[in-house]
Design an enzyme around this catalytic site. Structure first.
Site, PDB file in Angstrom:
ATOM      1  N   LYS A  75       0.627  -1.351  -0.144  1.00 31.75           N
ATOM      2  CA  LYS A  75      -0.142  -0.117  -0.139  1.00 31.75           C
ATOM      3  C   LYS A  75       0.985   1.315  -0.031  1.00 31.75           C
ATOM      4  O   LYS A  75       0.372   2.278  -0.479  1.00 31.75           O
ATOM      5  CB  LYS A  75      -0.954   0.069   1.083  1.00 31.75           C
ATOM      6  N   ASP A 123      -7.735  -0.009   7.170  1.00 36.91           N
ATOM      7  CA  ASP A 123      -7.786  -1.250   7.828  1.00 36.91           C
ATOM      8  C   ASP A 123      -6.265  -0.942   8.307  1.00 36.91           C
ATOM      9  O   ASP A 123      -5.926  -1.736   9.622  1.00 36.91           O
ATOM     10  CB  ASP A 123      -7.861  -2.427   7.292  1.00 36.91           C
TER      11      ASP A 123
END
Length: 403
Positions: A75, A123
């Protein structure tokens, strides 16, 4: 849980918008952006010949994103890249000219960045990337986290100076709350999932992920025959599958999307043939994949270029973490977080089922490509599951390499 892609758009060309987002030129621009990052280095592509022999396939290679840009997750490539692109574009609008990445730290660009606030729900890993990107350019960041995000992951985001906002409920609840508050306050949402009317920025996030594919293709001895990639909302799976389809056309590898069984929103979307929101159940240990509604862009891509969809259970993910930490036949140890090795879990589940193995055409000549999407982003939880600290697992490779 396995099904082949039966969507009407299967094997159709990508939507032109997605082809532009994930194409070779776009990927080259991502890599150029990365060259301006102080801590950029290509992540390793790890060969696992011992595992390949055990599974009865020709080769297994895993791209280890646990080393990416100091954030420990793939990410890191997406959120920060999107933030930087948005700052450059806003500076170009205000200054009346095109602003190149080489000008990112110019005083007039920093002034523009300082007036911007970027926000997202996470998350854990995407929020770290957005917060890091904001810190790099001097923008403010507001990161929304749901009740299931551990305090350790919250602290890892907050160290970049981001404002942390807790939201009751699930990841999808935090996505909606982030969008609502950002609209109210004039902030820019940098989400890794898309919804009707909101596609371009999630597209930029996915575009950032293409760098790991380009790096892997340069290192692979031969093109993989099969790829297994894990999925939350679908961004990483769509980015890899879409780029491979654009690069290799009909010669692309067989591509399988792997979901957690407890949060199988892509699997159920593929079963229904349209985007669906699945009910919330028991939480999954695969915390970075605990998403109940797919990204619309990701599904648009995967409906065309994914060949199969499957889901794995909790014990599958845990077993893979332990296996990678305690490898076979001289393979190097890999620190994989709870969601990191889920693609490998899918491969193992597929090989264990003769019908699935046959459906995917896996045999002794198959060359498998996987991505470890995260290292131990919650070291305490990792040690609880694996029985060793991440540092102890990593030290095994140094010990094996010693004369």
């Amino acid at each position: 849980m396995f099904l082949r892609n039966s969507h009407a758009d299967y094997r159709a060309p990508l939507d032109p918008r997605d082809a532009e987002t994930l194409g070779i030129d776009a990927a080259a621009e991502v890599e150029r952006h990365l060259s301006f990052r102080d801590n950029h280095a290509e992540t390793p592509l790890v060969a696992l010949p011992g595992l390949a022999k055990k599974l009865g396939v020709g080769a297994v290679h895993i791209k280890d994103e646990g080393h990416r840009l100091g954030l420990g997750s793939f990410k890191a490539l997406g959120g920060a890249y999107a933030v930087i692109r948005l700052v450059l574009e806003e500076a170009g609008t205000r200054l009346g000219r095109i602003i190149d990445i080489s000008e990112l730290h110019a005083p007039e660009v920093k002034a523009v960045a300082g007036s911007m606030t970027v926000a997202c729900a996470t998350d854990g890993n995407h929020g770290r990337s957005v917060a890091q990107g904001a810190a790099l350019v001097g923008a403010r960041a507001a990161i929304f986290v749901h009740s299931g995000v551990s305090d350790e992951r919250v602290a890892a985001i907050a160290r970049f100076g981001a404002e942390m906002i807790r939201v009751d409920g699930t990841y999808d609840d935090s996505v909606r709350e982030a969008a609502r508050v950002a609209e109210e306050r004039g902030w820019t949402i940098v989400s890794d999932t898309s919804w009707p009317g909101y596609e371009r920025i999630p597209g930029l996030v996915m575009q950032g992920y293409t760098a790991l594919v380009r790096e892997a293709l340069r290192k692979l001895p031969e093109l993989a025959t099969h790829v297994f990639i894990q999925s939350g909302v679908g961004g990483i799976a769509a980015a890899v599958a879409g780029h491979l389809a654009l690069e290799f056309g009909d010669a692309r590898p067989v591509f399988t999307v792997v979901d957690p069984a407890r949060a199988a929103c892509l699997f159920e979307t593929a079963r229904a043939g349209r985007p669906v929101t699945i009910p919330h159940g028991a939480p999954t240990v695969m915390a970075m994949l605990e998403c109940y509604e797919p990204s619309l862009i990701a599904w648009r891509i995967l409906s065309r270029v994914a060949d199969a969809f499957m889901a794995v259970d909790e014990e599958d993910a845990i077993a893979v973490m332990k296996h990678l930490a305690n490898p076979v036949d001289g393979d190097p140890a890999i620190v994989a977080g709870e969601s990191g090795g889920v693609g490998l879990a899918g491969l193992m589940r597929a090989i264990a089922d003769p019908a699935v193995k046959a459906a995917l055409g896996i045999d002794t000549r198959s060359r498998i490509f996987l991505v470890n999407t995260e290292g131990a982003t919650d070291p305490g939880k990792y040690e609880d599951i694996v029985g060793f600290s991440p540092a102890a697992v990593a030290a095994r490779n140094r010990k094996d390499a010693a004369p």
